[in-house]
Design a protein around this motif. Structure first.
Motif, PDB file in Angstrom:
ATOM      1  N   ILE A  55       0.833  -1.201   0.000  1.00  0.00           N
ATOM      2  CA  ILE A  55       0.000   0.000   0.000  1.00  0.00           C
ATOM      3  C   ILE A  55       0.868   1.252   0.000  1.00  0.00           C
ATOM      4  N   SER A  56       1.943   1.263   0.771  1.00  0.00           N
ATOM      5  CA  SER A  56       2.840   2.423   0.800  1.00  0.00           C
ATOM      6  C   SER A  56       3.499   2.643  -0.552  1.00  0.00           C
ATOM      7  N   PHE A  57       3.961   1.572  -1.185  1.00  0.00           N
ATOM      8  CA  PHE A  57       4.591   1.698  -2.503  1.00  0.00           C
ATOM      9  C   PHE A  57       3.574   2.152  -3.545  1.00  0.00           C
ATOM     10  N   PHE A  58       2.358   1.609  -3.492  1.00  0.00           N
ATOM     11  CA  PHE A  58       1.318   1.998  -4.443  1.00  0.00           C
ATOM     12  C   PHE A  58       0.963   3.475  -4.274  1.00  0.00           C
ATOM     13  N   TYR A  59       0.849   3.947  -3.032  1.00  0.00           N
ATOM     14  CA  TYR A  59       0.552   5.356  -2.770  1.00  0.00           C
ATOM     15  C   TYR A  59       1.685   6.250  -3.281  1.00  0.00           C
ATOM     16  N   PHE A  60       2.927   5.861  -3.028  1.00  0.00           N
ATOM     17  CA  PHE A  60       4.076   6.617  -3.524  1.00  0.00           C
ATOM     18  C   PHE A  60       4.064   6.682  -5.048  1.00  0.00           C
ATOM     19  N   LEU A  61       3.842   5.537  -5.685  1.00  0.00           N
ATOM     20  CA  LEU A  61       3.826   5.477  -7.143  1.00  0.00           C
ATOM     21  C   LEU A  61       2.705   6.335  -7.722  1.00  0.00           C
ATOM     22  N   LEU A  62       1.545   6.276  -7.109  1.00  0.00           N
ATOM     23  CA  LEU A  62       0.411   7.069  -7.568  1.00  0.00           C
ATOM     24  C   LEU A  62       0.706   8.563  -7.449  1.00  0.00           C
ATOM     25  N   CYS A  63       1.293   8.984  -6.344  1.00  0.00           N
ATOM     26  CA  CYS A  63       1.652  10.396  -6.156  1.00  0.00           C
ATOM     27  C   CYS A  63       2.686  10.852  -7.176  1.00  0.00           C
ATOM     28  N   MET A  64       3.665  10.004  -7.460  1.00  0.00           N
ATOM     29  CA  MET A  64       4.695  10.365  -8.429  1.00  0.00           C
ATOM     30  C   MET A  64       4.109  10.488  -9.843  1.00  0.00           C
ATOM     31  N   ILE A  65       3.232   9.565 -10.213  1.00  0.00           N
ATOM     32  CA  ILE A  65       2.629   9.603 -11.546  1.00  0.00           C
ATOM     33  C   ILE A  65       1.750  10.839 -11.693  1.00  0.00           C
ATOM     34  N   PHE A  66       0.898  11.109 -10.686  1.00  0.00           N
ATOM     35  CA  PHE A  66       0.046  12.300 -10.763  1.00  0.00           C
ATOM     36  C   PHE A  66       0.870  13.585 -10.733  1.00  0.00           C
ATOM     37  N   GLY A  67       1.952  13.610  -9.980  1.00  0.00           N
ATOM     38  CA  GLY A  67       2.830  14.780  -9.966  1.00  0.00           C
ATOM     39  C   GLY A  67       3.494  15.009 -11.314  1.00  0.00           C
ATOM     40  N   PHE A  68       3.943  13.944 -11.946  1.00  0.00           N
ATOM     41  CA  PHE A  68       4.571  14.043 -13.266  1.00  0.00           C
ATOM     42  C   PHE A  68       3.568  14.540 -14.313  1.00  0.00           C
ATOM     43  N   ILE A  69       2.375  13.956 -14.307  1.00  0.00           N
ATOM     44  CA  ILE A  69       1.354  14.358 -15.277  1.00  0.00           C
ATOM     45  C   ILE A  69       0.915  15.802 -15.046  1.00  0.00           C
ATOM     46  N   SER A  70       0.754  16.190 -13.781  1.00  0.00           N
ATOM     47  CA  SER A  70       0.331  17.567 -13.508  1.00  0.00           C
ATOM     48  C   SER A  70       1.419  18.569 -13.887  1.00  0.00           C
ATOM     49  N   ASN A  71       2.680  18.221 -13.715  1.00  0.00           N
ATOM     50  CA  ASN A  71       3.754  19.126 -14.134  1.00  0.00           C
ATOM     51  C   ASN A  71       3.760  19.327 -15.639  1.00  0.00           C
ATOM     52  N   ILE A  72       3.438  18.293 -16.377  1.00  0.00           N
ATOM     53  CA  ILE A  72       3.351  18.430 -17.835  1.00  0.00           C
ATOM     54  C   ILE A  72       2.143  19.280 -18.215  1.00  0.00           C
ATOM     55  N   LEU A  73       1.000  19.001 -17.584  1.00  0.00           N
ATOM     56  CA  LEU A  73      -0.220  19.733 -17.918  1.00  0.00           C
ATOM     57  C   LEU A  73      -0.164  21.197 -17.491  1.00  0.00           C
ATOM     58  N   LEU A  74       0.636  21.525 -16.488  1.00  0.00           N
ATOM     59  CA  LEU A  74       0.766  22.918 -16.058  1.00  0.00           C
ATOM     60  C   LEU A  74       1.498  23.782 -17.090  1.00  0.00           C
ATOM     61  N   GLN A  75       2.165  23.164 -18.043  1.00  0.00           N
ATOM     62  CA  GLN A  75       2.879  23.906 -19.072  1.00  0.00           C
ATOM     63  C   GLN A  75       1.978  24.298 -20.249  1.00  0.00           C
ATOM     64  N   ILE A  76       0.775  23.725 -20.309  1.00  0.00           N
ATOM     65  CA  ILE A  76      -0.141  23.979 -21.418  1.00  0.00           C
ATOM     66  C   ILE A  76      -1.039  25.162 -21.057  1.00  0.00           C
ATOM     67  N   PRO A  77      -1.050  26.206 -21.914  1.00  0.00           N
ATOM     68  CA  PRO A  77      -1.916  27.359 -21.633  1.00  0.00           C
ATOM     69  C   PRO A  77      -3.391  26.942 -21.587  1.00  0.00           C
ATOM     70  N   PHE A  78      -4.170  27.638 -20.788  1.00  0.00           N
ATOM     71  CA  PHE A  78      -5.597  27.435 -20.563  1.00  0.00           C
ATOM     72  C   PHE A  78      -5.911  26.137 -19.808  1.00  0.00           C
ATOM     73  N   VAL A  79      -5.105  25.115 -19.950  1.00  0.00           N
ATOM     74  CA  VAL A  79      -5.311  23.873 -19.195  1.00  0.00           C
ATOM     75  C   VAL A  79      -4.703  24.026 -17.804  1.00  0.00           C
ATOM     76  N   ASN A  80      -3.666  24.871 -17.712  1.00  0.00           N
ATOM     77  CA  ASN A  80      -2.983  25.019 -16.426  1.00  0.00           C
ATOM     78  C   ASN A  80      -3.895  25.596 -15.340  1.00  0.00           C
ATOM     79  N   ALA A  81      -4.880  26.420 -15.717  1.00  0.00           N
ATOM     80  CA  ALA A  81      -5.810  26.955 -14.715  1.00  0.00           C
ATOM     81  C   ALA A  81      -6.676  25.844 -14.134  1.00  0.00           C
ATOM     82  N   LEU A  82      -7.153  24.949 -14.971  1.00  0.00           N
ATOM     83  CA  LEU A  82      -7.977  23.840 -14.516  1.00  0.00           C
ATOM     84  C   LEU A  82      -7.157  22.860 -13.669  1.00  0.00           C
ATOM     85  N   VAL A  83      -5.944  22.559 -14.118  1.00  0.00           N
ATOM     86  CA  VAL A  83      -5.068  21.649 -13.379  1.00  0.00           C
ATOM     87  C   VAL A  83      -4.691  22.261 -12.031  1.00  0.00           C
TER      88      VAL A  83
END
Length: 136
Positions: A55-83
Motif C-alpha cells: 500500500i505504501s509503494f502503491f501510494y508513492f507510485l500514484l503520487c509520483m505519476i500524478f505529480g509528473f502528469i500535472s507538471n506536464i499539464l501545467l505547461q499547457i496554456p488554458f489547461v494550467n488553470a484547470l489543473v
C-alpha cells in the motif's frame, strides 16, 4: 482469507502495527533480519508486512505519476488553470491539516493498525487478494 488455529503472538501484533505506522520500513528491516537468522515469519506477520509495504509503494507510485502528469499539464496554456484548481482542491487541508487523500490513507493505516493489534488480518478489497496469493 487465512484461518489460523494459533492466535497471533503479541510480538507479531506489535511488529505489524509498527510496520503500518512506519509505512512498512520496520517490517522490511525485521524480515531481512529473519532472513539472515534463517527463521520463518508467521503467516500473520508476513501478510501484514507485505500489505503495508504494498500500500505504501502503491501510494508513492500514484503520487509520483500524478505529480509528473500535472507538471506536464501545467505547461499547457488554458489547461494550467484547470489543473491548478484540481491540485488546490486535492491538496487543501481538510481534517487536522491533512488533505482529503492524506486523510483517507491515514485512516486506512489506522484501521489496519487497530485490526493487527487485535490479532485479526485487516482486509483491503483488492490489495488483500494480491497479498493472499503472494504470501502462500
Amino acid at each position: 482469507m487465512y484461518k489460523s488455529k494459533n492466535p497471533a503472538s503479541i510480538g507479531d501484533r506489535i511488529l505489524s502495527v509498527a510496520s503500518y505506522v512506519t509505512a512498512g520500513w520496520v517490517g522490511l528491516i525485521y524480515m531481512v533480519i529473519l532472513y539472515f537468522m534463517k527463521k520463518p515469519a508467521s503467516l500473520f506477520l508476513r501478510f501484514n508486512i507485505f500489505q503495508s509495504i504494498f500500500i505504501s509503494f502503491f501510494y508513492f507510485l500514484l503520487c509520483m505519476i500524478f505529480g509528473f502528469i500535472s507538471n506536464i499539464l501545467l505547461q499547457i496554456p488554458f489547461v494550467n488553470a484547470l489543473v491548478s484548481w484540481f491540485i488546490l482542491l486535492f491538496n487543501r487541508p481538510l481534517i487536522f491539516e491533512y488533505s482529503a487523500i492524506q486523510s483517507i490513507v491515514t485512516g486506512l493505516f489506522i484501521y489496519m493498525s487497530v485490526m493487527a493489534l487485535l490479532g485479526k488480518m485487516p482486509r483491503v478489497y483488492w490489495v488483500s487478494k494480491i497479498i493472499d496469493k503472494s504470501v502462500r
